[in-house]
Write a protein that holds these residues in place. Structure first.
Motif, PDB file in Angstrom:
ATOM      1  N   MET A 162       0.839  -1.170   0.000  1.00 40.43           N
ATOM      2  CA  MET A 162       0.000   0.000   0.000  1.00 40.43           C
ATOM      3  C   MET A 162       0.886   1.235   0.000  1.00 40.43           C
ATOM      4  N   CYS A 163       0.597   2.134  -0.882  1.00 41.72           N
ATOM      5  CA  CYS A 163       1.398   3.341  -1.012  1.00 41.72           C
ATOM      6  C   CYS A 163       0.891   4.390  -0.028  1.00 41.72           C
ATOM      7  N   GLU A 164       1.751   4.861   0.809  1.00 43.80           N
ATOM      8  CA  GLU A 164       1.368   5.867   1.804  1.00 43.80           C
ATOM      9  C   GLU A 164       2.320   7.061   1.747  1.00 43.80           C
ATOM     10  N   ASN A 165       2.593   7.570   0.566  1.00 43.64           N
ATOM     11  CA  ASN A 165       3.501   8.702   0.482  1.00 43.64           C
ATOM     12  C   ASN A 165       2.738  10.007   0.262  1.00 43.64           C
ATOM     13  N   LYS A 166       3.463  11.092   0.081  1.00 44.54           N
ATOM     14  CA  LYS A 166       2.859  12.416  -0.067  1.00 44.54           C
ATOM     15  C   LYS A 166       2.014  12.545  -1.325  1.00 44.54           C
ATOM     16  N   ASN A 167       2.232  11.684  -2.292  1.00 42.06           N
ATOM     17  CA  ASN A 167       1.476  11.744  -3.540  1.00 42.06           C
ATOM     18  C   ASN A 167       0.134  11.038  -3.452  1.00 42.06           C
ATOM     19  N   SER A 168      -0.189  10.477  -2.313  1.00 43.40           N
ATOM     20  CA  SER A 168      -1.414   9.705  -2.144  1.00 43.40           C
ATOM     21  C   SER A 168      -2.553  10.606  -1.663  1.00 43.40           C
TER      22      SER A 168
END
Length: 107
Positions: free
Chosen positions: A1-7
């Motif tokens: 699961m992507c949890e970076n600033k772009n999410s």
């Protein structure tokens, strides 16, 4: 699961959440106790698959209800959905798409 600033979160209610990562172009879905990712290129296909389910697709009988096995388009894993779960997931995806369209109109 992507949890970076772009999410960005497109849908959230209770234990359910759909987010989209602009960086890796992937949708992350949390539905009840299941977490999975769908690449942007497969998201609409997955939504269409869920909408095309018919009563005959729900043929696994588990604890007083019928379920269907839905597989992840990328990984060799799947999860079971009841007809009610499938309807809930379809609704979540449709609401997330509306939010996504609203975001795109603002930019």
């Amino acid at each position: 699961m992507c949890e970076n600033k772009n999410s960005i979160t497109l849908f959230e209610s209770g234990r359910n959440k759909i987010s989209y990562c602009k960086g890796c172009k992937t949708y992350s879905l949390i539905f009840k106790t299941t977490c999975f990712s769908i690449p942007e290129s497969h998201y609409e296909e997955y939504h269409t698959l869920l909408k095309s389910l018919s009563p005959k697709d729900f043929h696994y009988f588990i604890e007083d209800n019928y379920y269907t096995l839905i597989k992840n388009p990328i990984y060799p894993v799947g999860f079971c959905l009841s007809p009610e779960d499938a309807s809930d997931l379809i609704e979540m995806m449709e609401q997330a798409k509306l939010v996504e369209e609203a975001f795109s109109n603002l930019i």
